[in-house]
Design a protein around this motif. Structure first.
Motif, PDB file in Angstrom:
ATOM      1  N   ASN A 191       5.666  71.949  22.756  1.00  6.38           N
ATOM      2  CA  ASN A 191       5.796  71.002  21.639  1.00  6.38           C
ATOM      3  C   ASN A 191       6.110  71.698  20.316  1.00  6.38           C
ATOM      4  OD1 ASN A 191       5.102  68.957  23.455  1.00  6.38           O
ATOM      5  ND2 ASN A 191       2.931  69.107  22.976  1.00  6.38           N
ATOM      6  N   SER A 192       7.095  72.573  20.335  1.00  6.13           N
ATOM      7  CA  SER A 192       7.442  73.342  19.130  1.00  6.13           C
ATOM      8  C   SER A 192       8.956  73.384  18.970  1.00  6.13           C
ATOM      9  CB  SER A 192       6.876  74.761  19.222  1.00  6.13           C
ATOM     10  OG  SER A 192       5.465  74.737  19.353  1.00  6.13           O
ATOM     11  N   ASN A 202       1.810  76.225  19.959  1.00  6.52           N
ATOM     12  CA  ASN A 202       1.512  74.821  20.233  1.00  6.52           C
ATOM     13  C   ASN A 202       1.719  74.039  18.940  1.00  6.52           C
ATOM     14  OD1 ASN A 202       0.460  72.292  20.808  1.00  6.52           O
ATOM     15  ND2 ASN A 202      -1.279  73.083  21.967  1.00  6.52           N
ATOM     16  N   ASN A 203       2.731  73.151  18.956  1.00  8.27           N
ATOM     17  CA  ASN A 203       3.017  72.328  17.785  1.00  8.27           C
ATOM     18  C   ASN A 203       3.269  73.178  16.550  1.00  8.27           C
ATOM     19  OD1 ASN A 203       3.448  69.965  16.316  1.00  8.27           O
ATOM     20  ND2 ASN A 203       1.288  69.773  15.779  1.00  8.27           N
ATOM     21  N   ASN A 215      -0.210  74.474  15.253  1.00  2.61           N
ATOM     22  CA  ASN A 215      -0.024  73.593  14.099  1.00  2.61           C
ATOM     23  C   ASN A 215       0.473  74.315  12.852  1.00  2.61           C
ATOM     24  OD1 ASN A 215      -1.039  71.715  15.852  1.00  2.61           O
ATOM     25  ND2 ASN A 215      -2.818  71.158  14.608  1.00  2.61           N
ATOM     26  N   ARG A 264      -4.608  67.164  17.535  1.00  2.89           N
ATOM     27  CA  ARG A 264      -3.336  66.938  18.219  1.00  2.89           C
ATOM     28  C   ARG A 264      -2.600  65.761  17.582  1.00  2.89           C
ATOM     29  NH1 ARG A 264      -3.440  69.419  23.394  1.00  2.89           N
ATOM     30  NH2 ARG A 264      -5.016  71.067  23.293  1.00  2.89           N
ATOM     31  N   ARG A 265      -1.304  65.850  17.545  1.00  3.79           N
ATOM     32  CA  ARG A 265      -0.515  64.707  17.102  1.00  3.79           C
ATOM     33  C   ARG A 265      -0.585  63.606  18.155  1.00  3.79           C
ATOM     34  NH1 ARG A 265       5.329  66.843  15.356  1.00  3.79           N
ATOM     35  NH2 ARG A 265       5.543  64.624  14.907  1.00  3.79           N
ATOM     36  N   MET A 268       4.634  63.258  20.049  1.00  2.69           N
ATOM     37  CA  MET A 268       5.504  64.340  19.613  1.00  2.69           C
ATOM     38  C   MET A 268       6.855  63.740  19.239  1.00  2.69           C
ATOM     39  SD  MET A 268       3.325  66.657  19.874  1.00  2.69           S
ATOM     40  CE  MET A 268       4.434  67.860  19.156  1.00  2.69           C
TER      41      MET A 268
END
Length: 414
Positions: A191-192, A202-203, A215, A264-265, A268
């Motif tokens: 998720n990036s 991660n993100n 994040n 967490r979002r 995505m």
């Protein structure tokens, strides 16, 4: 238009046809659905064997790899022979029979006309792939387009020199990533996007030289979200032997535990406006859509769209300038007005068609290439086609197909 409440033929649950849904159905001249969105999706997905490959013989006794298991009642050609001029699908054409349901006639045609062993186009040195186009030197990739030197991947677009990817767009020299886009030399991440020379993200977005981070935005030289100088960063990551399987697996576990400390979002989505679903990338006014890989607009009930899909409903694996499509899967390459079919590319105004290419104005056809005004693979003049088609559509209502569960299929059902 007002909201309409309906009961699904399949699951018997109530579903809603919104006013904008009715406007779309009226625009493409189809009736409102009788199955709910979830049951429509399941019905389409049953037709897409994307990743299960079987060894069997083609119609000439040659050993091939195919999506059809040996017990299936279909004629199968190796795809290069299927695309050649050595046979003509139009030779299987039949007159429409008004004494039996349309779907019975279409099923019979599907079993008579040879099918390609795999659903691919424009490949170079990429034998073991499926639902793919524009590939070079790729191996065991599925649902992948315009990529080179990629292996063990699915749902990737415009990627190069990468292995083990799932849902990716414009990645290069990447490894073991899920839902990562526009990245270079990124590994073990999820998720990036827009990252460089990083691992275990991660993100994270627009980051460079980051390791085991969550994040982050627009950062450099971070390890487990802690900033370092460039020199300190190099010394820190040198402690991890990423060439060791045991070290990598240990890092994965530690990174998972570290990630649990961060929010967490809820979905995505990147560069997305007025849309709902998950894993959306450059989507505008798209609802109940998932795994959209870019430039989608005015779409509803989509699973996996590649760039360029527009003004379409109920689709799976569609894109590259597909427009005004409804209840289809694997249609693209500027295909427009495709309805109730599968694997149709570079075509216009196709209904109930399978594996038709560079064609227009077809109804109930299988395997045609560069054809116009055909019904059940039989050639008609423009005037004959336009006179016969309304009669067939009316006949589909007058003599619908009914399956063993009592579900009724008239015009408008997939």
């Amino acid at each position: 238009m007002t909201q309409e409440n309906k009961v699904c033929q399949n699951c018997k649950k109530e579903f809603v046809v919104e006013p904008d849904d009715s406007e779309f159905y009226e625009k493409i001249k189809v009736p409102a659905p009788t199955f709910c969105p979830e049951c429509r999706m399941l019905r389409r997905m049953m037709w897409r064997n994307e990743r299960a490959l079987y060894k069997r013989e083609d119609d000439f006794g040659k050993s091939i790899v195919a999506v059809f298991s040996p017990d299936k009642p279909y004629k199968v050609y190796e795809q290069n022979h299927w695309r050649s001029d050595k046979w003509d699908a139009a030779s299987y054409g039949k007159d429409y029979d008004f004494s039996e349901p349309f779907f019975v006639q279409l099923s019979r045609l599907l079993q008579r006309v040879p099918q390609p062993n795999l659903a691919n186009i424009d490949l170079v040195a990429s034998d073991y792939v499926n639902y793919a186009s524009g590939l070079k030197n790729c191996y065991l990739v599925f649902g992948t387009d315009q990529s080179e030197d990629v292996a063990y991947a699915a749902r990737t677009v415009n990627c190069k020199n990468s292995y083990d990817l799932f849902v990716a767009n414009k990645d290069e020299l990447c490894f073991q990533n899920v839902n990562c886009h526009e990245s270079y030399k990124v590994s073990f991440s999820i998720n990036s996007s827009n990252n460089l020379n990083s691992a275990f993200l991660n993100n994270c977005h627009n980051c460079e030289s980051c390791f085991a981070c969550c994040n982050l935005r627009n950062k450099k030289y971070h390890v487990f979200n802690k900033p370092y100088t460039p020199e300190e960063y190099q010394k820190e990551i040198a402690k991890f032997d990423l060439g060791s399987h045991n070290v990598v697996e240990d890092l994965k576990g530690k990174f998972r535990e570290f990630s649990l400390n961060f929010p967490r979002r809820f979905v995505m989505s990147l560069h997305t406006k007025n849309s709902s679903g998950d894993n959306l990338h450059k989507a505008n006014n798209c609802h109940n859509c998932f795994d959209v890989e870019g430039e989608a607009e005015n779409v509803k009930f989509l699973v996996y769209g590649v760039p360029g899909v527009k003004d379409s409903y109920d689709i799976y694996g569609v894109g590259f300038k597909a427009e005004l499509c409804y209840e289809v899967l694997a249609c693209g390459a500027s295909t427009q007005r495709a309805r109730f079919g599968l694997i149709n590319w570079s075509s216009d105004d196709l209904q109930y068609c399978v594996h038709c290419y560079s064609s227009s104005h077809l109804f109930g056809c299988v395997g045609l290439k560069n054809k116009q005004y055909c019904i059940l693979n039989k050639q008609y003049t423009k005037e004959q086609y336009e006179a016969l088609l309304p009669r067939i559509i009316q006949h589909m209502s007058d003599m619908p197909y009914q399956d063993r569960k009592g579900r009724t299929y008239t015009y408008g059902e997939f």
